[in-house]
Design an enzyme around this catalytic site. Structure first.
Site, PDB file in Angstrom:
ATOM      1  N   HIS A 118      -2.493   7.670   6.687  1.00 16.86           N
ATOM      2  CA  HIS A 118      -1.466   8.463   6.137  1.00 16.86           C
ATOM      3  C   HIS A 118      -2.181   9.922   5.670  1.00 16.86           C
ATOM      4  CE1 HIS A 118       2.524   6.679   6.182  1.00 16.86           C
ATOM      5  NE2 HIS A 118       1.828   5.526   5.675  1.00 16.86           N
ATOM      6  N   GLY A 166       0.817  -1.198   0.087  1.00 12.41           N
ATOM      7  CA  GLY A 166      -0.016  -0.109   0.081  1.00 12.41           C
ATOM      8  C   GLY A 166       0.811   1.221   0.051  1.00 12.41           C
ATOM      9  N   HIS A 190      -4.480   1.516   7.456  1.00 12.40           N
ATOM     10  CA  HIS A 190      -3.420   1.971   7.685  1.00 12.40           C
ATOM     11  C   HIS A 190      -2.982   3.342   6.533  1.00 12.40           C
ATOM     12  CE1 HIS A 190       1.463   1.566   8.246  1.00 12.40           C
ATOM     13  NE2 HIS A 190       1.391   2.259   6.915  1.00 12.40           N
ATOM     14  N   GLU A 191      -3.257   3.047   5.192  1.00 11.69           N
ATOM     15  CA  GLU A 191      -3.339   4.178   4.373  1.00 11.69           C
ATOM     16  C   GLU A 191      -4.097   5.376   4.508  1.00 11.69           C
ATOM     17  OE1 GLU A 191      -0.582   3.800   2.583  1.00 11.69           O
ATOM     18  OE2 GLU A 191      -0.270   1.753   2.903  1.00 11.69           O
ATOM     19  N   GLN A 236       3.201   9.783   0.765  1.00 14.00           N
ATOM     20  CA  GLN A 236       4.437   8.992   0.913  1.00 14.00           C
ATOM     21  C   GLN A 236       5.458   9.365  -0.374  1.00 14.00           C
ATOM     22  OE1 GLN A 236       2.328   5.115   1.990  1.00 14.00           O
ATOM     23  NE2 GLN A 236       4.439   5.113   3.313  1.00 14.00           N
ATOM     24  N   CYS A 292       5.744  -0.167   7.385  1.00 12.37           N
ATOM     25  CA  CYS A 292       5.292   1.028   6.407  1.00 12.37           C
ATOM     26  C   CYS A 292       6.565   1.477   5.497  1.00 12.37           C
ATOM     27  CB  CYS A 292       5.122   2.084   7.557  1.00 12.37           C
ATOM     28  SG  CYS A 292       4.677   3.820   6.778  1.00 12.37           S
ATOM     29  N   LEU A 293       6.491   1.761   4.609  1.00 11.29           N
ATOM     30  CA  LEU A 293       7.625   2.102   3.559  1.00 11.29           C
ATOM     31  C   LEU A 293       8.321   3.462   4.145  1.00 11.29           C
ATOM     32  CD1 LEU A 293       6.273   1.087   0.060  1.00 11.29           C
ATOM     33  CD2 LEU A 293       7.806  -0.075   1.497  1.00 11.29           C
TER      34      LEU A 293
HETATM   35 ZN    ZN Z   1       2.531   3.543   5.739  1.00  8.14          ZN
END
Ligand code: ZN
Length: 182
Positions: A142, A46, A138-139, A51, A96-97
């Protein structure tokens, strides 16, 4: 298509509430293609627009790497609203990236209902559970400027502090490109 450096913990854009998208135009389609390329290159499932430095209310999901979702088509989620959260909560381990090398147990609703626009500007409604619900929550976080450390107990966040500082200092080794220190 091009790879875009991924923003990391400490970057101010990750704390902003994303701006709703007004038009699904060529620029947005290019953003989406770049996001898919960037996410796949980093082995993510995701990715939210902030991001990759874009203040836009949008994220993508691709769960095809997970066995039980191998037939599940990648999703582009524009202007999402979560319209129902189950009272049942479930703990799952998240990464998470934008938080390279960090993983944590996070408690969230097990099932959700989501309303969003697809790339054809059609309004979609979807119920999600398991990994899909987890990635969406999660997304979605963000897009309201929230990240994993905001969703764990203070005691756990305290333990993360060293890792968070290392990430902010770029004192990490990863195989995808991250943003310059701002
Ligand atoms: Zn993340």
């Amino acid at each position: 298509m091009s790879l875009i450096p991924i923003t990391v913990y400490g970057d101010s854009i990750l704390r902003k509430v994303a701006k709703p998208i007004k038009a699904i135009d060529d620029e947005l389609i290019k953003n989406i293609q770049d996001m898919f390329e960037t996410m796949r290159n980093a082995n993510g499932i995701g990715l939210a627009a902030n991001q990759v430095g874009l203040n836009k209310k949008m994220f993508i999901v691709d769960l095809q790497g997970l066995d039980e979702y191998s037939e599940f088509k990648p999703l582009v989620i524009i202007n999402p609203e979560i319209i129902k959260y189950s009272e049942e909560l479930i703990i799952m381990e998240e990464g998470c990236l934008s938080l390279p090398d960090l993983r944590a147990d996070v408690e969230r609703s097990e099932i959700i209902k989501l309303k969003y626009l697809d790339t054809d500007e059609e309004v979609q409604e979807m119920e999600a559970d398991s990994w899909l619900a987890r990635v969406i929550l999660h997304e979605y976080d963000h897009l309201i400027g929230r990240m994993i450390p905001d969703r764990v107990e203070p005691r756990i966040k305290k333990k993360m502090q060293g890792d968070l500082i290392r990430i902010m200092k770029r004192d990490i080794e990863i195989d995808y490109q991250i943003s310059e220190r701002g």
